[in-house]
Structures are given as structure tokens and as C-alpha cells.
Design a protein around this motif. Sequence first.
Motif: not given
Length: 497
Positions: A488-493
Motif C-alpha cells: 500500500t505504501h509503495e503505491i501511495l508514495a
Amino acid sequence: MSLRAKLSLGTATAASLLLLAGTATAAQPGSPGIGDPYYPGAGNGGYDVSHYDIRLNYQPATDDLSGTTTILARTTQELTSFNLDFLLAVKSVRVNNRPAEHVQRGGELTVDPPGTLRAGTDLTIVVTYADVPSGRAQDGYTAWKRTPDGALAIDQPDIAPWWFPSNNHPTDKATFDVSVAVPSGVEVLSNGLFGGTAQQINGWTRWRYRSTTPQATYLAFLAIGQFEVRQDTDSAGRPVITAYSERLGADRNAAVASLERTVEVTEFLEGSFGPYPFEANGGVAAPGIGFALENQTRSTYDAAFFRRGANTYVVAHEVAHQWFGDSVSVERWRDIWLNEGFASYAEFLWSEHVGEGTAQENAQYLYDLYPADSPFWQVLPGDPGAANQFHGAVYDRGALAVHALRLEIGDEAFFELLREWLVRHRSGHATIEDFLALAEEVSGEQLDELFRTWLFTPVKPAALPGAVGVQARTAVAEPKSFRKMRETHEILAGHHH
């Protein structure tokens, strides 16, 4: 210099500037930027907006957008002219029922009204325009996303200039009415309360939405295309709208299994953050976004979040933003930790709630994941710079900073702090220094060193603080929730320009 000293110095400097401003009596143009160090051209000076009425027509086949935005505002100084942030071609501008001269350059629409506007003057600004949004770029980037069946007006920190003129900075919130006519059979999603549809004689249909709680301009959105739209209410009687693009394909069921739990996630987070702050709730899933964004009352999610099945962690993240980021917004984009650190920490809370790893297990595993020589620790969540504003460290190290604060002051003070913060600054904006001051007020502890270590020092902290009020034990294995949160964080960032 301590953070508290810096805060005091900043307050004194601001007071001096206000005193100097008060002595100036000559009318002058409003500034073309609001003074944000990361984005000097964002926002404008000289007026405050209270309401936007946006009435548009959109043709998906050609990406033609036309219409009128009416802005209600009040001057905060004597003005000879003022700016709006806008990229599309303008046909006309009227100020208080009189035609106004205007010029456009570099994303700034400069309006020269007839005569001088006195401080405290109520303004009705009417801008009529028509253009192809996907053909407009700023700094080499186009935030408007044309899709095979419509368009997505969704992005951060900028999207408003591609579809309505505005004072485009989170410190100037307003209420919104959004009305969009499209060919019948095409759906339109936006923020707030759904006002229904109206059939028009030309074979088009007009969709209406109203946001009754003040909203930052970048959180206003449009999703236009072929959508399955679901309507319901939550236990408090608030309307809930979820919508699913017909282009989701194999990701559809996982998206539905995630977004249809939005109310459940909201009710859980209310236990930590206090009452949900808005008049409506829901979410939109579609391919072509490239990320998820906390659009007020109706977060949007790219299909990529659901490629490996249901993902309630991204839902927890975006719903948490309704409090941290939407209700209480950043005063400067440098304060982004107040948004992303707490939304990421909400995933830790949700993980513990669903039995897939405690907050302590997730924090310890994340802390151990990055060695001391990793570039990860070089990014400062408290002031990452515009280029790193959405770096993974702002999310992950940001969440660690929140957990470190919780361990330092204990659960009782920690959750009291969160609730008081959200009450005190509701529908407003604030800084990291404001949060530090309140944390010290609520806890009775001196926290300068903790904040400096976790937010402003480019080295790996020696360890998480000793546990107070939560079970402290090093995870011996990856928490069940961790891989999903990392994805999730890799896509968000990874998306932001």
C-alpha cells in the motif's frame, strides 16, 4: 535552537509582519502565492474564499470541459487586483456584477476589477471558461487524467487548476456546490451530499453534489465515466456512496470487498479519533488513478490496490485522512507528517483490531527492516522537502514517529492528545509545532528531543522508546498485515509529481 524556540521566534516574526502590514494603507495587488516554502506559487493573498459554485459541461468523447465557477470571497486587504490559480482558457471574468480585465500566465489568472476593492469587501467572482484539460500542463505535468470513458480530476497537491479557478492552498477552505452535465448514461462522482440528477433536453444528464463542511481545494474531485454507483446510509444516518468503475475487470470483486467495509473502518477509527467529521462517506475505485487519495467524504482508490485481493489497510489509511489531512489540514506542505504519519499509523491500529499484528509488532518489524546506513533514514518526515514530500519514509518513518510518541507518553495521554487535536483544529489547519505544543500540554512532558530525533534527524534512532501502556515485545516474524501495508505504501508514495 529548540523546536519550541523556533516556534516562539516564528510567532514573534509573524506578529512583526502583521504590525508592519497594519501600517500600510495604500491599495496594492494581492500576492500571487500564499507563502508556502515548498510551492511558492500555490494559493493567493488578499482574500479568503467561503464558497465555490462550480457548474460544468463535460464531453468524454473529446475531453471538452466548459462552464462557470462562481466564487464567494471577502477581501483581507485593500486590493487593486488579485489572482486565482487556474490553467484553462478563460472567456470572461466578472467581479460584483461588473466585467473585469484579466490575464493568464504560468497558471495564474490575474483579475483587475474596476476600481479598488476595500478591505472587508464581499466578492462575487464569476469566471466562465472552456478548454481541453488534458492538453494543459504546469511544470511539465498534467494532473487531469483522461480515461477511455471519461476523466479523473484527482491528484495531490494540485488538481483544482485543471477544472476550476481557486485559491489553491489548504489554508483557504470553503464549502462547495458541484454540478456537472454529461451525456446520459455517463456517471459523475464528487464530494459530499448527492443532490440527484436532472435530465436535460439535449440528451444529457446533470449530476449535483454539495459539500457543507469546509474543504481544501485539492480534496475536491471528479470521477466521470461508466460506474456502478451504490447508495446507503450509516448508523448515524449519513449517506454513504461507493462507486466502481466498469473497467475494474478482475479487480472489481476485491475492490468491492474492501470499499464496502468503509463504514466499519470509520466506526473503528472513531474509537481512537472521535466522531467522524463530515456529512457523508464512501469511496470510488477505478483504474487510471495511479494511487489512492483522501478526497473529502469520498476517497478514491486505484485498481492496483486490489490486484492481490481485498485490501482494507488502504481503506483504513484513506479514512484516517478524513480526520488527519481533511478536517485538520496542513498549514504548510512541509507539515505533511501530520497527514501521512497518522494515516499510516491508523493501519497499525487496524492491524491490531483485526488480529493480524499489534501496533508494537508492526512498528518493531518496520524499525528493524531498515539498517542504519539505509537512505531511508536520511529523509526527514518533519521537513522532507518538496521533492521527497511523498517519499516512503514520510509514511513509514512517519508512522514510527507516531508510535514512538505513544510509547513515550502512554496510551491515556496519547489518545487524549489525538482527540483534543482533532477537536481544537477541526475544519482548520495547523503545524507540527502546534502539535508538539499540544502534546506537551496534554502529557505534561518535554518532548522536543523526541520530535527532533524521529522527525528532524537524518540518522536511525537508537531504539523505540520504552513501552508505556502498550505491550512491548520484538516481533519474531513478519506480522500478517505487514506485506499488505508495505504494498500500500509503495503505491501511495510512488505517484506524486
